[in-house]
Design an enzyme around this catalytic site. Structure first.
Site, PDB file in Angstrom:
ATOM      1  N   GLY A 148       0.792  -1.227   0.000  1.00 38.83           N
ATOM      2  CA  GLY A 148       0.000   0.000   0.000  1.00 38.83           C
ATOM      3  C   GLY A 148       0.824   1.276   0.000  1.00 38.83           C
ATOM      4  N   SER A 149       2.070   1.199  -0.479  1.00 40.00           N
ATOM      5  CA  SER A 149       2.867   2.437  -0.513  1.00 40.00           C
ATOM      6  C   SER A 149       2.263   3.443  -1.500  1.00 40.00           C
ATOM      7  CB  SER A 149       4.331   2.152  -0.845  1.00 40.00           C
ATOM      8  OG  SER A 149       4.471   1.686  -2.166  1.00 40.00           O
TER       9      SER A 149
ATOM     10  N   MET B 244      -3.870  -6.776  -7.575  1.00 37.00           N
ATOM     11  CA  MET B 244      -3.312  -7.829  -8.429  1.00 37.00           C
ATOM     12  C   MET B 244      -4.390  -8.771  -8.971  1.00 37.00           C
ATOM     13  SD  MET B 244      -0.304  -6.878  -8.425  1.00 37.00           S
ATOM     14  CE  MET B 244       1.124  -6.261  -7.570  1.00 37.00           C
ATOM     15  N   ARG B 245      -5.520  -8.223  -9.416  1.00 37.91           N
ATOM     16  CA  ARG B 245      -6.573  -9.059  -9.988  1.00 37.91           C
ATOM     17  C   ARG B 245      -7.033  -8.443 -11.306  1.00 37.91           C
ATOM     18  NH1 ARG B 245      -6.196 -13.476  -7.670  1.00 37.91           N
ATOM     19  NH2 ARG B 245      -8.164 -14.070  -8.591  1.00 37.91           N
ATOM     20  N   LEU B 246      -7.464  -9.316 -12.221  1.00 34.28           N
ATOM     21  CA  LEU B 246      -8.050  -8.821 -13.468  1.00 34.28           C
ATOM     22  C   LEU B 246      -9.465  -8.340 -13.190  1.00 34.28           C
ATOM     23  CD1 LEU B 246      -6.996 -11.543 -16.043  1.00 34.28           C
ATOM     24  CD2 LEU B 246      -6.237  -9.161 -15.941  1.00 34.28           C
TER      25      LEU B 246
ATOM     26  N   ASN C 144      -5.145   2.531 -13.062  1.00 37.08           N
ATOM     27  CA  ASN C 144      -4.227   1.506 -12.558  1.00 37.08           C
ATOM     28  C   ASN C 144      -2.788   1.994 -12.663  1.00 37.08           C
ATOM     29  OD1 ASN C 144      -3.453  -1.197 -11.695  1.00 37.08           O
ATOM     30  ND2 ASN C 144      -2.783  -1.567 -13.798  1.00 37.08           N
TER      31      ASN C 144
ATOM     32  N   HIS D 207       1.139   0.498 -13.142  1.00 37.11           N
ATOM     33  CA  HIS D 207       1.845  -0.726 -13.549  1.00 37.11           C
ATOM     34  C   HIS D 207       3.355  -0.431 -13.597  1.00 37.11           C
ATOM     35  CE1 HIS D 207       2.341  -4.614 -15.477  1.00 37.11           C
ATOM     36  NE2 HIS D 207       3.168  -4.028 -16.334  1.00 37.11           N
TER      37      HIS D 207
END
Ligand code: GRF
Length: 212
Positions: free
Chosen positions: A34-35, A112-114, A129, A131
């Site tokens: 959670g940074s 980390m989920r689609l 998002n 990445h």
């Protein structure tokens, strides 16, 4: 001798002052440390981002992101994907929780989920998002390992709108980071995260502004 600076190679980030006085209501989704959640919270506290975090949704019971939310008295809701048979059911629960907290924009900060159409339809063009690569290179998991394996000399991070296809929506902001000869995934990730924490709040402000 040419020296490679381990620091940022990206241009200065423009500041986007939000025209409306009303703070935008954010729902943040995180799976781990959670940074990036923290970076958004700090940008709000410093007056760099006119927003309010209404809720943190996390899917791993031991995600440190939840501790960070608690410390700030931000509602933290565990929605464990392991409790759902289908991704649509999971996303329905997520949408319900986001709506209960009156969320306007959704920020995937290490989620980390689609996603499925359920979430996309509930927040069209309003899901962001982050990445850890310069998209469209190195989509998917282990983006940093992929960059090291490919022996690229520059990688970085990307903030983008979320679409159904993984790591493929409209790019909002990117920052570049040099890959050093002795980098491990950990050392490179540490430098990438410094840039993530800069561009995520800035990109949220940019997106919210351009929508107004
Ligand atoms: C970040 O590096 C992000 O790019 C990736 O997951 C990581 C989350 O880090 N998607 P944190 O939980 O915000 O520290």
């Amino acid at each position: 001798m040419i020296s490679v600076s381990p620091s940022l190679i990206s241009p200065n980030i423009p500041t986007h002052s939000q025209s409306s006085n009303k703070p935008v209501k954010l729902g943040i989704m995180a799976s781990g440390s959670g940074s990036n959640f923290e970076a958004v919270a700090q940008a709000i506290e410093n007056g760099q981002l006119n927003a309010e975090i209404k809720v943190l949704i996390y899917n791993n019971p031991d995600a440190y992101a939840a501790v960070r939310a608690d410390k700030r008295n931000i509602a933290a809701v565990l929605i464990n994907h392991r409790d759902y048979k289908h991704r649509e059911e999971l996303d329905k629960q997520i949408v319900q929780t986001l709506c209960q907290h009156d969320v306007e924009w959704v920020i995937m900060a290490g989620w980390m989920r689609l996603v499925t159409q359920e979430l996309i339809d509930a927040f069209p063009q309003k899901i962001i998002n982050i990445h850890p690569s310069l998209l469209p290179s190195f989509k998917g998991v282990k983006a940093i390992e992929q960059a090291i394996k490919a022996q690229v000399k520059i990688t970085g991070c990307t903030v983008h709108l979320v679409s159904l296809e993984m790591d493929s929506g409209k790019i909002l902001m990117q920052a570049a980071v040099a890959v050093l000869p002795d980098d491990t995934p950990d050392t490179l990730h540490t430098r990438i995260q410094i840039q993530e924490h800069r561009i995520l709040p800035a990109a949220i402000a940019l997106a919210v502004n351009s929508e107004q």
